[in-house]
Design a protein around this motif. Structure first.
Motif, PDB file in Angstrom:
ATOM      1  N   ILE A 203     -50.490  69.561  28.974  1.00  0.00           N
ATOM      2  CA  ILE A 203     -49.667  69.756  27.781  1.00  0.00           C
ATOM      3  C   ILE A 203     -49.288  68.387  27.223  1.00  0.00           C
ATOM      4  O   ILE A 203     -49.324  67.375  27.933  1.00  0.00           O
ATOM      5  N   SER A 204     -48.898  68.351  25.960  1.00  0.00           N
ATOM      6  CA  SER A 204     -48.537  67.077  25.344  1.00  0.00           C
ATOM      7  C   SER A 204     -47.654  67.325  24.137  1.00  0.00           C
ATOM      8  O   SER A 204     -47.662  68.412  23.553  1.00  0.00           O
ATOM      9  N   GLY A 205     -46.888  66.316  23.758  1.00  0.00           N
ATOM     10  CA  GLY A 205     -46.044  66.443  22.589  1.00  0.00           C
ATOM     11  C   GLY A 205     -44.842  65.514  22.617  1.00  0.00           C
ATOM     12  O   GLY A 205     -44.714  64.654  23.494  1.00  0.00           O
ATOM     13  N   VAL A 206     -43.960  65.709  21.644  1.00  0.00           N
ATOM     14  CA  VAL A 206     -42.739  64.914  21.538  1.00  0.00           C
ATOM     15  C   VAL A 206     -41.540  65.849  21.677  1.00  0.00           C
ATOM     16  O   VAL A 206     -41.646  67.052  21.439  1.00  0.00           O
ATOM     17  N   HIS A 207     -40.415  65.294  22.058  1.00  0.00           N
ATOM     18  CA  HIS A 207     -39.201  66.087  22.192  1.00  0.00           C
ATOM     19  C   HIS A 207     -38.447  66.155  20.865  1.00  0.00           C
ATOM     20  O   HIS A 207     -38.421  65.188  20.100  1.00  0.00           O
ATOM     21  N   THR A 208     -37.832  67.315  20.603  1.00  0.00           N
ATOM     22  CA  THR A 208     -37.072  67.468  19.365  1.00  0.00           C
ATOM     23  C   THR A 208     -35.863  66.533  19.339  1.00  0.00           C
ATOM     24  O   THR A 208     -35.410  66.131  18.268  1.00  0.00           O
ATOM     25  N   HIS A 209     -35.369  66.189  20.510  1.00  0.00           N
ATOM     26  CA  HIS A 209     -34.267  65.228  20.618  1.00  0.00           C
ATOM     27  C   HIS A 209     -34.642  64.212  21.705  1.00  0.00           C
ATOM     28  O   HIS A 209     -34.310  64.396  22.883  1.00  0.00           O
ATOM     29  N   PRO A 210     -35.354  63.144  21.342  1.00  0.00           N
ATOM     30  CA  PRO A 210     -35.760  62.148  22.340  1.00  0.00           C
ATOM     31  C   PRO A 210     -34.541  61.454  22.943  1.00  0.00           C
ATOM     32  O   PRO A 210     -33.585  61.124  22.238  1.00  0.00           O
ATOM     33  N   SER A 211     -34.588  61.241  24.228  1.00  0.00           N
ATOM     34  CA  SER A 211     -33.488  60.561  24.906  1.00  0.00           C
ATOM     35  C   SER A 211     -33.627  59.048  24.841  1.00  0.00           C
ATOM     36  O   SER A 211     -32.644  58.328  25.036  1.00  0.00           O
ATOM     37  N   MET A 212     -34.840  58.578  24.589  1.00  0.00           N
ATOM     38  CA  MET A 212     -35.095  57.148  24.503  1.00  0.00           C
ATOM     39  C   MET A 212     -35.326  56.755  23.045  1.00  0.00           C
ATOM     40  O   MET A 212     -35.878  57.525  22.256  1.00  0.00           O
ATOM     41  N   ALA A 213     -34.909  55.544  22.697  1.00  0.00           N
ATOM     42  CA  ALA A 213     -34.933  55.107  21.300  1.00  0.00           C
ATOM     43  C   ALA A 213     -36.342  54.896  20.758  1.00  0.00           C
ATOM     44  O   ALA A 213     -36.606  55.174  19.583  1.00  0.00           O
ATOM     45  N   HIS A 214     -37.251  54.397  21.574  1.00  0.00           N
ATOM     46  CA  HIS A 214     -38.591  54.073  21.109  1.00  0.00           C
ATOM     47  C   HIS A 214     -39.499  55.310  21.113  1.00  0.00           C
ATOM     48  O   HIS A 214     -39.458  56.125  22.038  1.00  0.00           O
ATOM     49  N   LEU A 215     -40.301  55.412  20.073  1.00  0.00           N
ATOM     50  CA  LEU A 215     -41.211  56.541  19.919  1.00  0.00           C
ATOM     51  C   LEU A 215     -42.134  56.651  21.124  1.00  0.00           C
ATOM     52  O   LEU A 215     -42.743  55.665  21.550  1.00  0.00           O
ATOM     53  N   HIS A 216     -42.222  57.848  21.689  1.00  0.00           N
ATOM     54  CA  HIS A 216     -43.105  58.069  22.839  1.00  0.00           C
ATOM     55  C   HIS A 216     -43.606  59.505  22.825  1.00  0.00           C
ATOM     56  O   HIS A 216     -42.911  60.417  22.413  1.00  0.00           O
ATOM     57  N   ILE A 217     -44.840  59.672  23.292  1.00  0.00           N
ATOM     58  CA  ILE A 217     -45.477  60.982  23.334  1.00  0.00           C
ATOM     59  C   ILE A 217     -45.792  61.298  24.791  1.00  0.00           C
ATOM     60  O   ILE A 217     -46.390  60.485  25.505  1.00  0.00           O
ATOM     61  N   HIS A 218     -45.384  62.477  25.235  1.00  0.00           N
ATOM     62  CA  HIS A 218     -45.626  62.909  26.608  1.00  0.00           C
ATOM     63  C   HIS A 218     -47.014  63.550  26.731  1.00  0.00           C
ATOM     64  O   HIS A 218     -47.404  64.367  25.896  1.00  0.00           O
ATOM     65  N   VAL A 219     -47.738  63.185  27.777  1.00  0.00           N
ATOM     66  CA  VAL A 219     -48.999  63.842  28.126  1.00  0.00           C
ATOM     67  C   VAL A 219     -48.941  64.096  29.629  1.00  0.00           C
ATOM     68  O   VAL A 219     -48.898  63.148  30.420  1.00  0.00           O
ATOM     69  N   LEU A 220     -48.916  65.369  30.028  1.00  0.00           N
ATOM     70  CA  LEU A 220     -48.683  65.666  31.436  1.00  0.00           C
ATOM     71  C   LEU A 220     -49.352  66.967  31.871  1.00  0.00           C
ATOM     72  O   LEU A 220     -49.692  67.813  31.041  1.00  0.00           O
ATOM     73  N   SER A 221     -49.521  67.101  33.174  1.00  0.00           N
ATOM     74  CA  SER A 221     -50.007  68.362  33.726  1.00  0.00           C
ATOM     75  C   SER A 221     -48.885  69.375  33.629  1.00  0.00           C
ATOM     76  O   SER A 221     -47.706  69.019  33.642  1.00  0.00           O
ATOM     77  N   ARG A 222     -49.226  70.642  33.535  1.00  0.00           N
ATOM     78  CA  ARG A 222     -48.205  71.657  33.259  1.00  0.00           C
ATOM     79  C   ARG A 222     -47.539  72.213  34.502  1.00  0.00           C
ATOM     80  O   ARG A 222     -46.683  73.106  34.419  1.00  0.00           O
ATOM     81  N   ASP A 223     -47.883  71.722  35.680  1.00  0.00           N
ATOM     82  CA  ASP A 223     -47.423  72.344  36.925  1.00  0.00           C
ATOM     83  C   ASP A 223     -45.938  72.174  37.212  1.00  0.00           C
ATOM     84  O   ASP A 223     -45.364  72.948  37.976  1.00  0.00           O
ATOM     85  N   GLY A 224     -45.299  71.139  36.663  1.00  0.00           N
ATOM     86  CA  GLY A 224     -43.873  70.946  36.936  1.00  0.00           C
ATOM     87  C   GLY A 224     -43.566  70.598  38.371  1.00  0.00           C
ATOM     88  O   GLY A 224     -42.437  70.792  38.836  1.00  0.00           O
ATOM     89  N   HIS A 225     -44.565  70.084  39.093  1.00  0.00           N
ATOM     90  CA  HIS A 225     -44.395  69.790  40.517  1.00  0.00           C
ATOM     91  C   HIS A 225     -44.046  68.313  40.681  1.00  0.00           C
ATOM     92  O   HIS A 225     -44.905  67.439  40.600  1.00  0.00           O
ATOM     93  N   SER A 226     -42.773  68.034  40.923  1.00  0.00           N
ATOM     94  CA  SER A 226     -42.331  66.653  41.071  1.00  0.00           C
ATOM     95  C   SER A 226     -40.933  66.616  41.664  1.00  0.00           C
ATOM     96  O   SER A 226     -40.091  67.470  41.371  1.00  0.00           O
ATOM     97  N   GLU A 227     -40.680  65.604  42.484  1.00  0.00           N
ATOM     98  CA  GLU A 227     -39.337  65.418  43.041  1.00  0.00           C
ATOM     99  C   GLU A 227     -38.337  65.091  41.945  1.00  0.00           C
ATOM    100  O   GLU A 227     -37.133  65.291  42.105  1.00  0.00           O
ATOM    101  N   CYS A 228     -38.833  64.583  40.820  1.00  0.00           N
ATOM    102  CA  CYS A 228     -37.944  64.205  39.713  1.00  0.00           C
ATOM    103  C   CYS A 228     -37.558  65.396  38.840  1.00  0.00           C
ATOM    104  O   CYS A 228     -36.736  65.255  37.930  1.00  0.00           O
ATOM    105  N   MET A 229     -38.145  66.557  39.104  1.00  0.00           N
ATOM    106  CA  MET A 229     -37.755  67.781  38.400  1.00  0.00           C
ATOM    107  C   MET A 229     -36.536  68.347  39.112  1.00  0.00           C
ATOM    108  O   MET A 229     -36.660  69.126  40.059  1.00  0.00           O
ATOM    109  N   ARG A 230     -35.344  67.947  38.651  1.00  0.00           N
ATOM    110  CA  ARG A 230     -34.132  68.250  39.411  1.00  0.00           C
ATOM    111  C   ARG A 230     -33.089  69.078  38.657  1.00  0.00           C
ATOM    112  O   ARG A 230     -32.091  69.481  39.243  1.00  0.00           O
TER     113      ARG A 230
END
Length: 299
Positions: A203-230
């Motif tokens: 999956i890929s895209g931008v957030h409707t409300h980015p938390s970081m100031a600089h423009l960034h586009i997410h490209v990631l696997s859709r599994d949601g498997h990560s220790e950082c998913m908290r």
């Protein structure tokens, strides 16, 4: 005395998809850039493994010179991603995957899936714009969409490398190929099982409300498997319309995505794979996703 880039309070707000801790610790301050590191060397094991064959490095008559960071500027908090675009050569290959004069691609410091990349445009006139505004420029949008397509394929290839050995469809294809090679010197691809289409798991895209100031586009696997998913907001920032695909741009003035920039993060937690609704029970969802991850790998 060093000056700071514009940097709002790093404390998270109800609209932020990340925590205040994640915001405040996003950036490793850039070190003095190497004067002899070219774009060709800005690769890590991730990108090397995806190369079709090992080739010697190309030599250019005039190798591109690394871009020096602003001498008196530091990046922190919400402005943290600026350090990567200012001086990508200052970061280790484990963080910065690739860069050129237009884009920097990094591994997310707090990945929310097995593979989570960020594409960072380097255009000064676009960097600090909200994505809804930046991606209204047709030419700029086309360049983003083209780069995202490349990264989606890169992530798909890496998923295949990491998890292909667990996949039933992949193993069916591998076994059929091995059997064919034992019987003949040539393999007709059309006769083999199709294998698994890993691009469907990206999956890929931008957030409707980015938390970081600089423009960034997410490209990631859709599994949601990560220790950082908290947290609930971590999950919903990628499982709801809070994430807007770059292929949906340009947005019209009346597009619903423009009107609803908040609220998605508090939506019910719904499993991305089976559709089960967990309400606001993140711990239960997290446990459920562990089982889904194993079944997903085995597809």
């Amino acid at each position: 005395m060093a000056t700071k880039a514009n940097n709002p309070d790093p404390a998270d707000t109800p609209q932020d998809a990340v925590t205040g801790e994640e915001i405040s610790s996003t950036t490793v301050p850039p070190s003095t850039p190497s004067t002899n590191q070219s774009n060709e060397s800005a690769r890590n094991a991730f990108s090397e493994l995806l190369s079709p064959a090992k080739k010697s490095a190309k030599h250019h008559e005039s190798p591109p010179k690394p871009r020096a960071p602003p001498a008196l500027t530091t990046f922190s908090g919400r402005a943290g991603l600026g350090a990567y675009t200012a001086a990508p050569e200052s970061f280790p290959a484990s963080r910065v995957i690739s860069y050129d004069e237009n884009f920097v691609t990094i591994n997310d410091l707090y990945p929310k899936s097995s593979i989570h990349l960020l594409l960072l445009p380097r255009r000064p006139d676009k960097q600090l714009l909200h994505p809804f505004e930046a991606l209204q420029d047709p030419k700029f949008l086309a360049s983003i969409q083209q780069e995202v397509k490349k990264l989606r394929l890169l992530v798909a290839k890496e998923l295949q490398r990491r998890f292909g050995k667990y996949s039933t469809k992949e193993q069916e294809r591998e076994n059929a190929m091995e059997k064919t090679l034992n019987e003949t010197e040539e393999v007709d691809e059309a006769t083999l099982p199709s294998g698994r289409d890993w691009t469907k798991d990206v999956i890929s895209g931008v957030h409707t409300h980015p938390s970081m100031a600089h423009l960034h586009i997410h490209v990631l696997s859709r599994d949601g498997h990560s220790e950082c998913m908290r947290h609930r907001k971590h999950y919903n920032s990628f499982a709801t319309d809070f994430l807007v695909d770059v292929e949906d741009f340009p947005l019209t003035a009346v597009d619903a995505k423009r009107r609803r920039k908040a609220g998605f993060l508090n939506d019910d937690l719904v499993c991305w794979r089976c559709g089960r609704n967990f309400g606001n029970k993140f711990v239960k969802l997290k446990h459920h996703l562990e089982g889904e991850f194993e079944e997903w790998k085995a597809e």
